[in-house]
Structure formats: structure tokens, C-alpha cells
Design an enzyme around this catalytic site. Structure first.
Site, PDB file in Angstrom:
ATOM      1  N   LYS A 178       0.868  -1.179   0.000  1.00 47.20           N
ATOM      2  CA  LYS A 178       0.000   0.000   0.000  1.00 47.20           C
ATOM      3  C   LYS A 178       0.904   1.228   0.000  1.00 47.20           C
ATOM      4  O   LYS A 178       2.046   1.203   0.483  1.00 47.20           O
ATOM      5  CB  LYS A 178      -0.980   0.014   1.175  1.00 47.20           C
ATOM      6  CG  LYS A 178      -0.417   0.146   2.551  1.00 47.20           C
ATOM      7  CD  LYS A 178      -0.208   1.534   3.104  1.00 47.20           C
ATOM      8  CE  LYS A 178      -1.276   2.522   2.730  1.00 47.20           C
ATOM      9  NZ  LYS A 178      -0.826   3.890   3.142  1.00 47.20           N
ATOM     10  N   THR A 189       2.397   6.615   3.916  1.00 48.33           N
ATOM     11  CA  THR A 189       3.102   5.450   4.442  1.00 48.33           C
ATOM     12  C   THR A 189       3.128   4.341   3.405  1.00 48.33           C
ATOM     13  O   THR A 189       2.154   4.095   2.713  1.00 48.33           O
ATOM     14  CB  THR A 189       2.434   4.946   5.736  1.00 48.33           C
ATOM     15  OG1 THR A 189       2.832   5.794   6.797  1.00 48.33           O
ATOM     16  CG2 THR A 189       2.859   3.516   6.066  1.00 48.33           C
TER      17      THR A 189
END
Lengths: 402, 402
Positions: A178, A189
Site C-alpha cells: 500500500k 506510508t
């Protein structure tokens, strides 16, 4: 690009036999699980001085080179949360351990989401329990995992490849990730979990992973490079042949594909691009120049505006610190269907009224653009990945509140 | 802030007796002149590997530590223009020399504007001739000079100060500049011309100028730091007392004031801010942290959106490379009228429902914001200057075409 045959297959982390996965989501919170009992493992963590609690915990868990499970949640980064945050990270590991009869010291923990807020730990524990009941070695299970860890991502990211080791043995690498090329409100992130069946020690995996991360995720240009929660973990069942250069090459390819997906993703992104710096004097020079160009706000807005602005590209190379002679630099723009040299050994070819400018303007309207910068200073090369800077980028990041 | 008395006065470069200035503009082209015959001089040039022709020429002109004139044009950067570009830069110097009976090797040349296009040299020569006929030692003349060198600047930039040397002798420093905190289409070229009457050798001036530039212009965060044309020149009449630490301090103050003006300027800028990093372990750490925060696109959009986002500030400090303990960091936000601590030794004070958040949100709506970051790691400090990232920034840079 690759010197060996690499077959892209389906299945994400579950492309590797014996690996179980699951993912559950409820509202803005999600939990993903990967089970790979007694696997050999290695990890690369954020170099940000501010580190989320799960990063600190997982670093200790993986220190012995082995893990049995990874639990990752989205929605809350568990960062800047102090001792309570560490307790919450431990509770996540314990919940997995209890549900699956393993030692909690074998469970790696990762988090992504808002920072500075306490984890909604009851909800996360509930999601862990639900996920633990759905573990499978299947394409669907890896897909559910990839979905569960998304935050501002607009699509799940999975890659899996099959290839032959030098001995002729078949081997596989699977991965989910991700993250986005856009600077997202949650600090973009980047999490990636990679599985393989190649036989290697933890230190061999660490070395291969560091190189792969350096050539891929670290060349994806987002604001400030590293969030407080970034983490890449690789774990191996060791059921195939010994680690070799084919594996290392395949691992770089997998990570690059994930980085490209991230560059394409992100709210507010309309186009992604790749900067190939070739013929640099050193590999470091190639990387610096590629990163400077991909990270330049002026280049990023030019990509958005479909402007073949060679001046911004050359100037960014100029301030990157890479050594080159401006009178020898060449710049090429490429789309899937066209390619045009706009600067040739310091001569500007794309100016008003030229066919070069017309072609360059057409290339710049495509969704994926390749900028090739030839420094004519050696034979080293590097690639960086970026996305455009748009109105929506400003809107999303200005409107988001703490 | 300053340990000695510093009186801000009018007159720009002409605040120093004996210095003549002039400026002429026609459409998008302008020419400014400064005459300071036989002056001792020093300069700092861009570190960009790609350097405009006037930068190369002026470096040679100033090598002997003396100049008699500076000619600067706006509208064309004379960069990436090859041998013809060097001829054009020389023609500018020659025109000044002929008009004012001096040697062309005594004339420094600076340019700012579009890159990769041939200079409209006839027009520039005409403007030089017009300017040469209007030379004066007056406030109006320095003002005309400051206006003539503007490109995307929205206001002219001048500073002048009077102060006492340690011996009690009165001394002055005057300056004009162009440049903006926004990343402008012309690469945000920064030019500054400084005059003084303090007696110093060229190498003494060079040393003082380097320190001042490092603490001011180099802490103004724009895309990629340095354009192809950046240049700062100081020249002295040597009619006052000897160089000392009072002069050095005054020079830093003058350059900082100019940097602050640039941060405030630029199309698309709605707010400017200053980041004071205090109690860092080393000066380098303080500078890295201040620059990382001022340069963070996330912080810049948060400033635009008036969001007191401590998370983005702390995370930027975290990836800056500066050493600090996240559990000891403190963050304060200040406007002209209010001040509020939002993070105190790692504890978040400004969260929903607190008075701190309310005050912080009010502070963030002001036009000039100060972010104070206490790293609690030593006693070094540094200041960086930045501006917000806005819709207009994207529009201006995306719509501009080569």
C-alpha cells in the site's frame, strides 16, 4: 529490461505455497494477516527519526531472522502514541498469537493511518479475530489482504512472479503493498509484504531486500521520502532452491512494479512518469539526478500541464549534484507509442514551429510518460518514479485537518 | 535578535555615498545599472551545474576582486544559449563600458528570465544606453533599479541599514534583490546586489558574504534550491572603517530581510512562514531540520489550509537527518499577536476540544506565521523561510509553457 524470463502470475502473497492470508475491513479500519509459520524473514524500516510503535516492536520481533505471522492495520498509524501505543501494538501481536496458537514474539506488526491518535484497539482486535477465521492460501485471500491495508490508495496492489533459478528450479515471489506516489494526508506510508519459496538465510534476504528497496521504493519520489511507519518485510518458506542472482533480479522487478503502481495511485494524480537517467558517471550520480527530476515541483506541474519543458528537466539535473557537462546532455520524452529527442547534446531541438515540439506535446498528454536523460558522463543508470502535481493535490492536503 | 543597534534606512544601494544606480524597463525587458568605480567586490554564484553565460562571465570579471559596474537585465536569462549567449553577455558589458568610459573587464553582468532563448540584444543595448543616461545617487534611482530587475516578483525589494562599527564609526549597507519564495516559471532566479562603505579586502568580503548568504538566501526554500542564474554581488567604496563583526552581523540581517521579502512574494503565495529550529545538537542539524520543514509540501499545504498540523512538522523534522528524541521535541506556533505551544516534550497539546487547538487555528490564519521547533538536543539554532503551496502555484506553473 530483465535478463531472464519472468512470468507475472496471479495470487499476490499466496502465489507461494503454504502462505495463508486474510483481510477484513470495517469503515475506515482494516486488518490484514499473513501466516507463514517458522519462516525465515528480513525487513527494511523507515529511516525517519520519528518511528511508530509497531516499527519499534517489529524490529525486535524480526531480530532473530524468523517470523510466523504479520498483522497490519489501516486507519491508525499508532505513531506518536507513547507507552500506550506500544501496549496497543503488543496487544495486536498477542491477539494473533492467541487466535493461531503461536508465540507473540513471532508476530510482526505494521500500522498505517492517522498519527498522534490512540489506536481503537477493541475494534482492531475484533478485526484480527475475524481475519484469523478466514485464512486461506488463495488469490482471493491475498486480494482481501491488499484491500484491508489500503488508506488513501485508490486500488489494491499485488504482484507475483514465477521464474527459474540458475539451477533450473522453479521459484516464486509474491507481494502486496500500500502507498501512493502522491503525498497523501497520512504521510504516504508505504507498506509492503513479500513472500517467496527461495531458500535463503535471514541475512541473505536482508541484503537482497535492501538492494531491491533501494532501486524501487526509495526511487519513488514522495514528500520527504520516508514516513514514520514505512516497512517492507520478506518471508520465505525455503521450499525451493538456493538464493542466486536470478532471485535478486526478480525481487528488484517485483519491487519496481509495486513502486510503479504507487506512482500511478493517489487521489489527485492524473499522470505518472518515470525518469531514466543513463550514462551517468556513477550509480550515485544517476540516482541523484533521477530523484531530483522526479521530485521537482516544476517538473511535476509541467507533467500536469502537458508542457515538454526541457529547461526544468535540465535545471533539476543541474542542481542534483550529479556530474555532467550541460553541453553534452540529451533529453528524450516517450509515451507508449512515441519517442522524441528534445535536447541533443546540449542543442534544443523542440522549439516553436518544430515537429519535435509537436510530438513532445503529444507525448506529454499521455497517462504514463518516460523521461530519458543521457548525461554522457559514463555508463551508470538509475530510474525514479513520480506523479504530477495537481490542483487536487493542493485541495486534498490543504483541506485535510489534524 | 541583533546584538547591536541596526537602523533601517531608505535608499537601497544608493544609501551608500558615491554609488550610482538606474533602471529602465520596456515591456517584459528591464535593465538595471549600478556604478561603483574601482570598488572592491566579492560574489557568490549558483552551485547549479548548468550555469547561464552571464554567470560564467561575471565569475571571471570579479576574479581580481574589483568591479566598476554591474549591469543586470530581466526578461531573458541568457542560459543554455551557448557561444552566442556568451557573445551577448560580453556585448552587454561592452555597452556599459563604452557608455561610461570604463574597461569592459570591470563590468559584471547578471540576467534573469526565460532560459534557452537568444537574448534580444538590440533591445537590451538600447535599455543600457537609456539607463546610463539616468544614473544618480538617489532613493529613486535605487528604486528604479529594483523595479527593472523584477520578473515574476510582485514588488521591488530594497533594504538599507546604518550601524556603528566597533570603533564607533558609522557604516552603511544597501541592497536590492529580485526573487520569490514561490517556485516561479523562470526557476525563481535570485539576484541581489549589495553595496557598503566598510573597508575590506575582496577575500574578507567573500567570507562575510558566504556566511550571510548561507543564513539567508540559502535558507529560503524554493524548488531545488538554486537556479541557473543565481548571483549575489557585494561591492564596497571602502570610505568607512575596517570590517568587523558588527559589519558581518549587519550583512546577515540585510540578507535575511531580503530573504523574508522573497518568501512573502510570488504569484500564488497567500502566506509566508519562518521556521526557527532551536536547541539543536549542531548548527548543521538545525539547518537541516529548518529546511526540511520549510520545504515540506505537506507543511506548505497545511499553511495554505490554515491547519495547525503538528504531525507534518514533526515528521519533516524526523526525515531531515537531524538528531533528536521525538519524545523531547516541542513545537510552538506564533503570529504577530499570539503564541501557542502545540507539542510539549513529545506531548500533543493541541487536540480536539482544547484551547490550544483553537489558538493554533487562529494563528494559522495569519499572513505571516512563525513555527518554532525545539529539538532539546543542544543549543544551536537556524531559521528557514518558506511560503504556502496554493492552487495558484499549480495553475501558474502548469499553464506556463516553454
Amino acid at each position: 529490461m530483465y535478463t531472464m524470463e519472468l512470468r507475472f502470475i496471479r495470487g499476490g502473497v499466496c502465489a507461494v505455497d503454504g502462505v495463508l492470508a486474510a483481510g477484513c475491513r470495517e469503515g475506515k479500519y482494516g486488518v490484514g494477516l499473513i501466516i507463514n509459520r517458522g519462516s525465515t524473514a528480513a525487513a527494511v524500516f523507515t529511516s525517519n527519526r520519528v518511528r511508530a510503535e509497531p516499527v519499534k516492536l517489529t524490529e525486535r520481533v524480526i531480530a532473530d531472522g524468523s517470523i510466523s505471522a504479520i498483522v497490519a492495520n489501516s486507519g491508525n498509524a499508532n505513531c506518536f502514541t507513547g507507552r500506550e501505543g506500544m501496549d496497543d501494538a503488543r496487544r495486536m501481536a498477542r491477539k494473533v498469537a492467541e487466535s493461531l496458537s503461536m508465540d507473540e514474539s513471532e508476530v510482526a506488526v505494521a500500522s498505517t493511518g492517522v498519527i498522534g491518535r490512540r489506536m481503537p484497539i477493541d475494534k482492531i482486535e475484533f478485526l484480527i479475530q475475524s481475519a484469523a477465521a478466514q485464512l486461506e492460501n488463495s488469490e482471493a485471500a491475498s486480494g482481501a489482504l491488499a484491500e484491508a491495508i489500503m488508506t488513501t490508495d485508490t486500488f489494491p496492489k499485488e504482484v507475483a512472479v514465477e521464474f527459474e533459478l540458475e539451477t533450473g528450479e522453479k521459484a516464486r515471489i509474491g507481494a502486496v503493498a500500500k502507498g501512493s506516489g502522491m503525498i497523501a494526508p497520512n504521510m504516504a506510508t508505504m507498506l509492503s509484504f513479500i513472500t517467496t519459496d527461495v531458500d535463503a538465510s535471514s541475512s541473505e534476504l536482508t541484503e537482497a531486500l535492501r538492494v531491491a528497496v533501494d532501486e524501487s521504493f526509495n526511487m519513488l519520489i514522495v514528500d520527504g521520502d520516508e514516513s514514520t511507519n514505512d516497512m517492507v518485510i520478506i518471508s520465505s518458506t525455503r521450499t525451493s532452491g538456493r538464493i542466486d542472482s536470478n532471485f535478486r533480479e526478480a525481487l528488484v522487478a517485483v519491487c519496481r512494479e509495486l513502486a510503479r503502481m504507487m506512482a500511478r495511485d493517489g487521489e489527485g494524480v492524473t499522470k505518472s512518469f518515470q525518469v531514466d537517467v543513463v550514462n551517468a558517471g556513477t550509480h550515485e550520480d544517476a540516482k541523484m539526478a533521477a530523484r531530483a527530476i522526479a521530485g521537482s515541483s516544476l517538473v511535476k506541474t509541467a507533467i500536469f500541464g502537458a508542457d515538454p519543458n526541457w529547461g526544468r528537466i535540465v535545471a533539476a539535473a543541474g542542481y542534483s549534484g550529479a556530474e555532467f557537462d550541460p553541453e553534452e546532455i540529451s533529453v528524450t520524452l516517450e509515451s507508449d507509442s512515441e519517442s522524441v529527442v528534445i535536447v541533443d547534446h546540449g542543442d534544443i531541438l523542440a522549439f516553436e514551429g518544430t515537429e519535435e515540439l509537436e510530438t513532445a506535446e503529444r507525448v506529454m498528454t499521455s497517462k504514463e510518460i518516460r523521461i530519458i536523460v543521457d548525461l554522457a558522463a559514463g555508463d551508470e543508470s538509475a530510474t525514479a518514479y513520480g506523479c504530477d502535481l495537481t490542483y487536487d493535490y493542493v485541495r486534498i492536503n490543504a483541506e485535510y485537518t489534524t
